[in-house]
Design a protein around this motif. Structure first.
Motif, PDB file in Angstrom:
ATOM      1  N   GLU A 416       0.720  -1.297   0.074  1.00  0.00           N
ATOM      2  CA  GLU A 416       0.070  -0.102   0.118  1.00  0.00           C
ATOM      3  C   GLU A 416       0.796   1.131   0.040  1.00  0.00           C
ATOM      4  OE1 GLU A 416      -2.081   2.783   3.340  1.00  0.00           O
ATOM      5  OE2 GLU A 416      -1.732   0.690   3.926  1.00  0.00           O
ATOM      6  N   ILE A 417       0.501   2.276  -0.856  1.00  0.00           N
ATOM      7  CA  ILE A 417       1.308   3.367  -0.673  1.00  0.00           C
ATOM      8  C   ILE A 417       0.320   4.722  -0.537  1.00  0.00           C
ATOM      9  CG2 ILE A 417       3.038   2.714  -2.214  1.00  0.00           C
ATOM     10  CD1 ILE A 417       1.795   4.240  -4.756  1.00  0.00           C
ATOM     11  N   CYS A 418      -0.987   4.436  -0.494  1.00  0.00           N
ATOM     12  CA  CYS A 418      -1.842   5.621  -0.037  1.00  0.00           C
ATOM     13  C   CYS A 418      -3.208   5.005   0.598  1.00  0.00           C
ATOM     14  CB  CYS A 418      -2.005   6.590  -1.048  1.00  0.00           C
ATOM     15  SG  CYS A 418      -2.992   6.269  -2.564  1.00  0.00           S
ATOM     16  N   ASN A 419      -4.063   5.796   1.028  1.00  0.00           N
ATOM     17  CA  ASN A 419      -5.190   5.418   1.526  1.00  0.00           C
ATOM     18  C   ASN A 419      -6.315   6.543   1.593  1.00  0.00           C
ATOM     19  OD1 ASN A 419      -7.135   3.893   3.025  1.00  0.00           O
ATOM     20  ND2 ASN A 419      -6.374   4.394   5.024  1.00  0.00           N
ATOM     21  N   ALA A 420      -7.483   6.571   1.211  1.00  0.00           N
ATOM     22  CA  ALA A 420      -8.370   7.556   0.759  1.00  0.00           C
ATOM     23  C   ALA A 420      -9.764   7.110   1.233  1.00  0.00           C
ATOM     24  CB  ALA A 420      -8.246   8.125  -0.304  1.00  0.00           C
ATOM     25  N   TYR A 421     -10.744   8.158   1.704  1.00  0.00           N
ATOM     26  CA  TYR A 421     -12.054   7.753   2.116  1.00  0.00           C
ATOM     27  C   TYR A 421     -12.821   9.205   1.596  1.00  0.00           C
ATOM     28  CZ  TYR A 421      -9.973   5.604   6.334  1.00  0.00           C
ATOM     29  OH  TYR A 421      -9.186   5.061   7.086  1.00  0.00           O
ATOM     30  N   SER A 422     -14.294   8.618   1.328  1.00  0.00           N
ATOM     31  CA  SER A 422     -15.243   9.674   1.370  1.00  0.00           C
ATOM     32  C   SER A 422     -15.444   9.661   2.759  1.00  0.00           C
ATOM     33  CB  SER A 422     -16.561   9.556   0.767  1.00  0.00           C
ATOM     34  OG  SER A 422     -16.514   9.452  -0.606  1.00  0.00           O
ATOM     35  N   GLU A 423     -15.023  11.006   3.581  1.00  0.00           N
ATOM     36  CA  GLU A 423     -14.915  11.098   4.872  1.00  0.00           C
ATOM     37  C   GLU A 423     -16.279  10.959   5.694  1.00  0.00           C
ATOM     38  OE1 GLU A 423     -12.201  10.871   6.824  1.00  0.00           O
ATOM     39  OE2 GLU A 423     -10.833  11.105   4.946  1.00  0.00           O
ATOM     40  N   LEU A 424     -16.364  10.362   6.807  1.00  0.00           N
ATOM     41  CA  LEU A 424     -17.436  10.166   7.567  1.00  0.00           C
ATOM     42  C   LEU A 424     -17.734  11.403   8.457  1.00  0.00           C
ATOM     43  CD1 LEU A 424     -19.923   8.384   8.863  1.00  0.00           C
ATOM     44  CD2 LEU A 424     -18.185   7.665  10.575  1.00  0.00           C
ATOM     45  N   ASN A 425     -18.944  12.040   8.021  1.00  0.00           N
ATOM     46  CA  ASN A 425     -19.398  13.333   8.700  1.00  0.00           C
ATOM     47  C   ASN A 425     -20.551  13.273   9.488  1.00  0.00           C
ATOM     48  OD1 ASN A 425     -20.907  13.195   6.298  1.00  0.00           O
ATOM     49  ND2 ASN A 425     -20.712  15.410   5.833  1.00  0.00           N
ATOM     50  N   ASP A 426     -21.056  12.132   9.746  1.00  0.00           N
ATOM     51  CA  ASP A 426     -22.218  11.844  10.421  1.00  0.00           C
ATOM     52  C   ASP A 426     -21.919  11.576  11.932  1.00  0.00           C
ATOM     53  OD1 ASP A 426     -24.441  11.114  11.765  1.00  0.00           O
ATOM     54  OD2 ASP A 426     -25.208   9.699  10.186  1.00  0.00           O
ATOM     55  N   PRO A 427     -21.983  12.495  12.697  1.00  0.00           N
ATOM     56  CA  PRO A 427     -21.576  12.286  13.993  1.00  0.00           C
ATOM     57  C   PRO A 427     -22.160  11.429  14.896  1.00  0.00           C
ATOM     58  CG  PRO A 427     -23.009  14.336  14.017  1.00  0.00           C
ATOM     59  CD  PRO A 427     -22.793  13.890  12.596  1.00  0.00           C
ATOM     60  N   ILE A 428     -23.438  11.109  14.611  1.00  0.00           N
ATOM     61  CA  ILE A 428     -24.013   9.884  15.259  1.00  0.00           C
ATOM     62  C   ILE A 428     -23.430   8.525  14.845  1.00  0.00           C
ATOM     63  CG2 ILE A 428     -26.173   8.773  15.452  1.00  0.00           C
ATOM     64  CD1 ILE A 428     -27.492  11.313  15.418  1.00  0.00           C
ATOM     65  N   ASP A 429     -23.323   8.509  13.411  1.00  0.00           N
ATOM     66  CA  ASP A 429     -22.620   7.132  12.956  1.00  0.00           C
ATOM     67  C   ASP A 429     -21.368   7.169  13.566  1.00  0.00           C
ATOM     68  OD1 ASP A 429     -22.146   5.019  11.408  1.00  0.00           O
ATOM     69  OD2 ASP A 429     -22.300   5.850   9.460  1.00  0.00           O
ATOM     70  N   GLN A 430     -20.597   8.267  13.576  1.00  0.00           N
ATOM     71  CA  GLN A 430     -19.119   8.181  14.057  1.00  0.00           C
ATOM     72  C   GLN A 430     -19.071   7.556  15.378  1.00  0.00           C
ATOM     73  OE1 GLN A 430     -15.611   9.080  12.284  1.00  0.00           O
ATOM     74  NE2 GLN A 430     -15.899   7.424  13.403  1.00  0.00           N
ATOM     75  N   ARG A 431     -19.863   8.388  16.233  1.00  0.00           N
ATOM     76  CA  ARG A 431     -19.730   7.745  17.638  1.00  0.00           C
ATOM     77  C   ARG A 431     -20.115   6.301  17.716  1.00  0.00           C
ATOM     78  NH1 ARG A 431     -20.248   9.973  22.505  1.00  0.00           N
ATOM     79  NH2 ARG A 431     -20.478  12.000  21.815  1.00  0.00           N
ATOM     80  N   GLN A 432     -21.078   5.550  16.941  1.00  0.00           N
ATOM     81  CA  GLN A 432     -21.149   4.223  16.835  1.00  0.00           C
ATOM     82  C   GLN A 432     -19.986   3.400  16.603  1.00  0.00           C
ATOM     83  OE1 GLN A 432     -23.919   2.819  18.384  1.00  0.00           O
ATOM     84  NE2 GLN A 432     -22.919   0.804  18.158  1.00  0.00           N
ATOM     85  N   ARG A 433     -19.229   4.039  15.336  1.00  0.00           N
ATOM     86  CA  ARG A 433     -18.243   3.298  15.053  1.00  0.00           C
ATOM     87  C   ARG A 433     -17.069   3.273  16.156  1.00  0.00           C
ATOM     88  NH1 ARG A 433     -17.427   3.976   9.349  1.00  0.00           N
ATOM     89  NH2 ARG A 433     -19.425   4.628   8.176  1.00  0.00           N
ATOM     90  N   PHE A 434     -16.757   4.445  16.988  1.00  0.00           N
ATOM     91  CA  PHE A 434     -16.042   4.589  17.946  1.00  0.00           C
ATOM     92  C   PHE A 434     -16.095   3.440  18.890  1.00  0.00           C
ATOM     93  CE2 PHE A 434     -14.551   9.268  17.121  1.00  0.00           C
ATOM     94  CZ  PHE A 434     -13.433   8.634  16.152  1.00  0.00           C
ATOM     95  N   ILE A 435     -17.658   3.285  19.259  1.00  0.00           N
ATOM     96  CA  ILE A 435     -18.102   2.418  20.311  1.00  0.00           C
ATOM     97  C   ILE A 435     -17.737   0.827  19.779  1.00  0.00           C
ATOM     98  CG2 ILE A 435     -20.112   1.422  21.348  1.00  0.00           C
ATOM     99  CD1 ILE A 435     -21.322   4.246  21.308  1.00  0.00           C
ATOM    100  N   GLU A 436     -17.899   0.529  18.539  1.00  0.00           N
ATOM    101  CA  GLU A 436     -17.394  -0.727  17.940  1.00  0.00           C
ATOM    102  C   GLU A 436     -15.972  -0.761  18.090  1.00  0.00           C
ATOM    103  OE1 GLU A 436     -19.261  -2.979  16.916  1.00  0.00           O
ATOM    104  OE2 GLU A 436     -21.374  -1.970  17.563  1.00  0.00           O
TER     105      GLU A 436
END
Length: 557
Positions: A416-436
């Protein structure tokens, strides 16, 4: 213990001082030309007897009585100099040749000379020296290769020593500089490209209260004044996204990141990456930017999109091949895991003889399969996109494919030489991902992410749709300079602690006494045990009158 050559060089140093020569002068030595300048204009310079002032390291010396030749190496290459008793100008004592150059200079000494350019009878471009000055006396010998009867001796080729003593590696193998010059050109090429797009280069904290932005083990430290734990950053992603929240449309940073993980030819605990975040874009747009930017890097460094890397000719010309993660695994294993749950993927991993453990969730298992069976086989630059959601806690859910996220990596030359996203900007979804992620940490995953409340608070103020990218500068440099190991593209890679040559290190003997013992000929602790404290005392007293019998006796208690 000093070697014979080190003893000789220290004696030369002392004699220079006694004769009134300062072997480490403070005043500026004005350099008018470099070796390459002289070679590039050798015909004109020799015809006009061009006066030059050059400085460099003596790499070869041939004394022939009243006249001598030497080879000087500067930052641009090598040039021969000619010096004799008669060539020294009236401005300088003729004893400089007889007493200083002939007798008191050694290979490795840094000198400055002034003279004119001429051609020898054999046609070699040479500087006829009229002024000679020692600028720095070398006290250790340079391991310059020597050839005799067709065999080469004293080659400084031990890889570990070359990495550990890069300064010496650069002296003996000046061609190594080219790798690092190209590295700088690579960074400048990326910076110029991003600046041309109007993006702002910024700086974000290296010491962070929460290690976030990647799945990795951090280095941990303590801030005494605040009495708080801090971490060396493993990524700068979350801070750069805070700036997007604050209203910047595009920000990037060349960052030093630190991960407390194993070392290999692809991994160093301290590494460099550039991260970019652009508002109102997505990962599909970012793929086009990556292709264009890295194609430009190849052209800037090589004048072509084709780069030789080991046995492979890698072509960075757009467009690059694209696979989804599931397509790539199916293409190289023949297995479709897209509809399998964790149990099914774990079974496939066992069938493929991949080592697993209970801390691995479905995403980790897929990552292991990909890393073992797909990644090493992707030589040409290839996009791998649409990752399982379990593998990407900071990426946005796919707009049309359930269970996936909008993410891509570029794999080239098997890594791998690079990594990219469409960034998560939904704060509720992001919190749930952190909990996981916290649940994974409870299962024993030391690389799982922490929950960052301040980052979530920033998201709650609203972050525009954003595309984010991270490019590994070290790995990209490896490819662009055809280097086998990451250590070859780092001036000072991390190494295991150097073994000590001091046989008494770690014992309850002060450093001063350790040095005296070595000078007295005690090479190991066994030799000490065969002596009485008084015997040792008498030997050390010959070297230093203030030694203490009481101190020496205490070693045996």
């Amino acid at each position: 213990m000093l070697s014979d050559q080190e003893i000789v060089r220290r004696a030369e140093l002392q004699e220079l001082l006694e004769k009134g020569y300062n072997p480490y002068p403070a005043e500026e030595f004005v350099v008018t030309h470099h070796s390459q300048d002289i070679h590039d204009h050798h015909v004109k310079f020799a015809e006009n007897r061009q006066q030059v002032r050059i400085a460099g390291r003596i790499m070869a010396k041939r004394v022939m009585g009243k006249a001598s030749f030497a080879t000087l190496q500067d930052s641009k290459g090598k040039i021969q100099i000619y010096i004799s008793k008669d060539s020294i100008s009236e401005k300088q004592e003729t004893s400089v040749y007889e007493e200083v150059f002939k007798k008191l200079t050694s290979l490795g000494d840094i000198v400055g000379v002034e003279g004119y350019v001429f051609k020898t009878k054999t046609g070699e471009t040479t500087v006829h020296v009229s002024q000679f000055k020692i600028l720095s006396k070398a006290l250790k010998p340079i391991p310059i290769p020597k050839e005799k009867d067709g065999k080469v001796y004293d080659v400084f080729s031990d890889v570990e020593l070359r990495y550990r003593m890069r300064y010496l590696d650069l002296i003996v193998h000046p061609q190594v500089k080219e790798t690092f010059i190209k590295r700088t050109k690579l960074v400048n090429s990326i910076r110029q490209y991003l600046d041309s797009k109007g993006y702002l280069e910024v700086e974000t904290p290296i010491l962070q209260p929460i290690h976030g932005g990647a799945a990795a083990r951090p280095f941990k430290t303590h801030h005494n004044a605040l009495d708080t734990t801090l971490y060396l950053r493993i990524a700068n992603e979350l801070y750069l996204k805070r700036l997007i929240v604050g209203g910047f449309d595009g920000v990037y940073e060349f960052s030093k990141d630190f991960r407390n993980e194993g070392m290999s030819r692809f991994h160093n605990p301290e590494f460099t990456q550039v991260e970019l975040y652009v508002a109102y874009k997505d990962y599909l747009w970012m793929m086009g930017l990556v292709e264009e930017m890295i194609e430009k890097v190849a052209l800037d460094l090589h004048g072509t999109t084709q780069v030789q890397v080991g046995p492979h000719l890698i072509d960075f010309k757009r467009p690059w091949k694209r696979y989804t993660m599931y397509e790539a695994i199916q293409a190289f294993t023949g297995l479709d895991i897209s509809e399998m749950d964790e149990t099914g993927v774990r079974k496939v991993a066992h069938e493929l003889k991949i080592r697993t453990d209970d801390t691995m969730d479905r995403g980790k298992l897929i990552d292991e399969i990909f890393g073992e069976y797909v990644e090493p086989k992707l030589i040409q630059p290839t996009f791998i996109l649409d990752y399982p959601i379990e593998m990407s806690p900071l990426a946005k859910k796919h707009r049309s494919k359930l269970g996936l996220v909008e993410r891509f990596e570029v794999i080239c030359n098997g890594k791998e030489i690079c990594n990219a996203y469409s960034e998560l900007n939904d704060p509720i979804d992001q919190r749930q991902r952190f909990i996981e992620q916290l649940k994974l940490k409870e299962r024993g995953d030391e690389e799982a992410m922490e929950l960052d409340e301040d980052f979530l608070r920033a998201l709650e103020y609203g972050m525009p749709p954003t595309a984010g990218l991270g490019v590994g500068i070290d790995r990209l440099t490896m490819i662009m300079t055809n280097q086998h190991s990451i250590q070859d593209v780092l001036f000072f890679p991390h190494m295991k602690p150097e073994a000590s040559n001091n046989p008494f290190e770690g014992l309850f003997i002060s450093p001063e006494y350790q040095e005296l013992l070595i000078k007295a000929g005690f090479l190991n602790t066994s030799m000490l045990k065969n002596q009485t404290p008084n015997d040792i005392y008498q030997k050390l007293k010959e070297l230093h009158p203030d030694v203490s019998l009481e101190f020496i006796s205490a070693w045996f208690d």
